[in-house]
Design a protein around this motif. Sequence first.
Motif, short mmCIF file in Angstrom:
data_model
loop_
_atom_site.label_atom_id
_atom_site.label_comp_id
_atom_site.label_asym_id
_atom_site.label_seq_id
_atom_site.Cartn_x
_atom_site.Cartn_y
_atom_site.Cartn_z
N MET A 152 12.98 78.86 19.03
CA MET A 152 14.34 79.41 19.03
C MET A 152 14.86 79.53 20.46
O MET A 152 14.15 79.94 21.37
N HIS A 153 16.09 79.14 20.62
CA HIS A 153 16.75 79.32 21.92
C HIS A 153 17.28 80.75 22.02
O HIS A 153 17.53 81.42 21.02
N GLU A 154 17.45 81.16 23.25
CA GLU A 154 18.04 82.48 23.49
C GLU A 154 19.47 82.50 22.97
O GLU A 154 20.23 81.55 23.19
N ILE A 155 19.85 83.54 22.27
CA ILE A 155 21.22 83.71 21.79
C ILE A 155 21.94 84.64 22.74
O ILE A 155 21.48 85.76 23.00
N THR B 166 25.96 85.82 24.79
CA THR B 166 27.41 85.97 24.61
C THR B 166 28.10 84.71 25.12
O THR B 166 27.52 83.89 25.84
N ARG B 167 29.37 84.55 24.77
CA ARG B 167 30.14 83.40 25.23
C ARG B 167 30.21 83.40 26.75
O ARG B 167 30.12 82.33 27.38
N GLU B 168 30.35 84.54 27.38
CA GLU B 168 30.44 84.62 28.84
C GLU B 168 29.12 84.18 29.48
O GLU B 168 29.11 83.46 30.49
N GLU B 169 28.00 84.60 28.90
CA GLU B 169 26.69 84.19 29.43
C GLU B 169 26.48 82.69 29.25
O GLU B 169 25.92 82.01 30.11
N TRP B 170 26.92 82.17 28.10
CA TRP B 170 26.81 80.71 27.86
C TRP B 170 27.62 79.94 28.89
O TRP B 170 27.17 78.92 29.42
N LEU B 171 28.83 80.43 29.18
CA LEU B 171 29.69 79.75 30.14
C LEU B 171 29.05 79.73 31.53
O LEU B 171 29.13 78.72 32.24
N GLU B 172 28.40 80.80 31.91
CA GLU B 172 27.70 80.84 33.19
C GLU B 172 26.58 79.80 33.24
O GLU B 172 26.42 79.08 34.24
N ALA B 173 25.81 79.71 32.15
CA ALA B 173 24.73 78.72 32.09
C ALA B 173 25.28 77.30 32.10
O ALA B 173 24.70 76.40 32.73
N ARG B 174 26.41 77.12 31.42
CA ARG B 174 26.99 75.77 31.35
C ARG B 174 27.51 75.34 32.71
O ARG B 174 27.39 74.16 33.09
N ARG B 175 28.09 76.25 33.45
CA ARG B 175 28.59 75.91 34.79
C ARG B 175 27.42 75.57 35.73
O ARG B 175 27.55 74.68 36.57
N ALA B 176 26.30 76.24 35.57
CA ALA B 176 25.13 75.93 36.39
C ALA B 176 24.62 74.53 36.08
O ALA B 176 24.26 73.76 36.98
N LEU B 177 24.59 74.18 34.79
CA LEU B 177 24.16 72.83 34.41
C LEU B 177 25.14 71.79 34.92
O LEU B 177 24.74 70.68 35.31
N LEU B 178 26.43 72.11 34.94
CA LEU B 178 27.44 71.17 35.41
C LEU B 178 27.20 70.75 36.85
O LEU B 178 27.45 69.59 37.23
N VAL B 179 26.69 71.66 37.65
CA VAL B 179 26.37 71.32 39.05
C VAL B 179 25.34 70.19 39.09
O VAL B 179 25.48 69.22 39.83
N THR B 180 24.30 70.31 38.25
CA THR B 180 23.27 69.27 38.20
C THR B 180 23.82 67.98 37.63
O THR B 180 23.50 66.88 38.10
N GLU B 181 24.68 68.08 36.61
CA GLU B 181 25.27 66.88 36.01
C GLU B 181 26.13 66.13 37.03
O GLU B 181 26.14 64.89 37.06
N LYS B 182 26.85 66.86 37.87
CA LYS B 182 27.66 66.22 38.90
C LYS B 182 26.76 65.52 39.92
O LYS B 182 27.11 64.45 40.45
N GLU B 183 25.61 66.11 40.22
CA GLU B 183 24.65 65.46 41.11
C GLU B 183 24.18 64.14 40.50
O GLU B 183 24.05 63.12 41.19
N GLU B 184 23.93 64.16 39.19
CA GLU B 184 23.51 62.94 38.49
C GLU B 184 24.60 61.88 38.57
O GLU B 184 24.33 60.70 38.79
N THR B 185 25.85 62.28 38.37
CA THR B 185 26.96 61.34 38.43
C THR B 185 27.07 60.70 39.80
O THR B 185 27.25 59.48 39.93
N ARG B 186 26.95 61.51 40.85
CA ARG B 186 27.03 60.96 42.21
C ARG B 186 25.84 60.03 42.50
O ARG B 186 26.00 59.00 43.16
#
Length: 241
Positions: A1-4, A6-26
């Motif tokens: 099971m993944h951690e459940i 709040t929407r705000e906590e999910w958004l924070e995690a998603r923004r952190a992943l976006l940093v890595t995704e942008k590194e992959e794109t570059r």
Amino acid sequence: MHEIVTREEWLEARRALLVTEKEETRLRDRIRAERLAMPWVKVDKAYLFDTPTGRKNLGDLFDGRSQLMIYHFMFGPDWDAGCPGSSFLSDHIDGTLVHLNNHDVTYVSVSRAPLDKIEAYKARMGWKFPWVSSFESDFNSDYHVSFTKEELESGTVFYNFRDMAGDQANDELPGMSAFIRDEAGHIYHTYSDYARGGEEVLTTLMILDRAPKGRNETETLSFVKRHDEYEQAPRAHACCA
């Protein structure tokens, strides 16, 4: 099971992943630039292929365009059907042909299976892309995707730009090679990738990588079958029928 969360906590995690995704794109952009800057090798050897319209040489496969992409489709002379993995990749091709052709690129699959086997399997799969046989040619051997029994038993074969144990290889292995032809008709080999090097072509995998369970595989492509061998046939979704 993944951690459940709040929407705000999910958004924070998603923004952190976006940093890595942008590194992959570059990084991907940098790899593309380095790929385009690779030196070329002139193809001086004559290769002949069996096609539905007669025997043709490598230059003929360009079909009047300046760029040629060849997929090394795993289908040996004594095989009854094409490799499920190569078939999986080939399921993604027909829709791209009009775009490739109008961008001065011809796409052709090449296998060592004789043409009659290729044509029968192509009809079974319902594919339209060009597919030719290199049965009587050194082409597959020279581009390191086909190996004799003696080569496999010798201990090592050269694949994916390195020596690998012969007992870990198949007599046919996949890859993709790129060629260009200049105005004088000279042909140059510009690029090849093998093994998992061409995964970005597999849009099914790119979608699965974004799905909740990802590829959900026990080993690379362990879930893949030929598209007419799945128990569940494609159907219209109830909400859209």
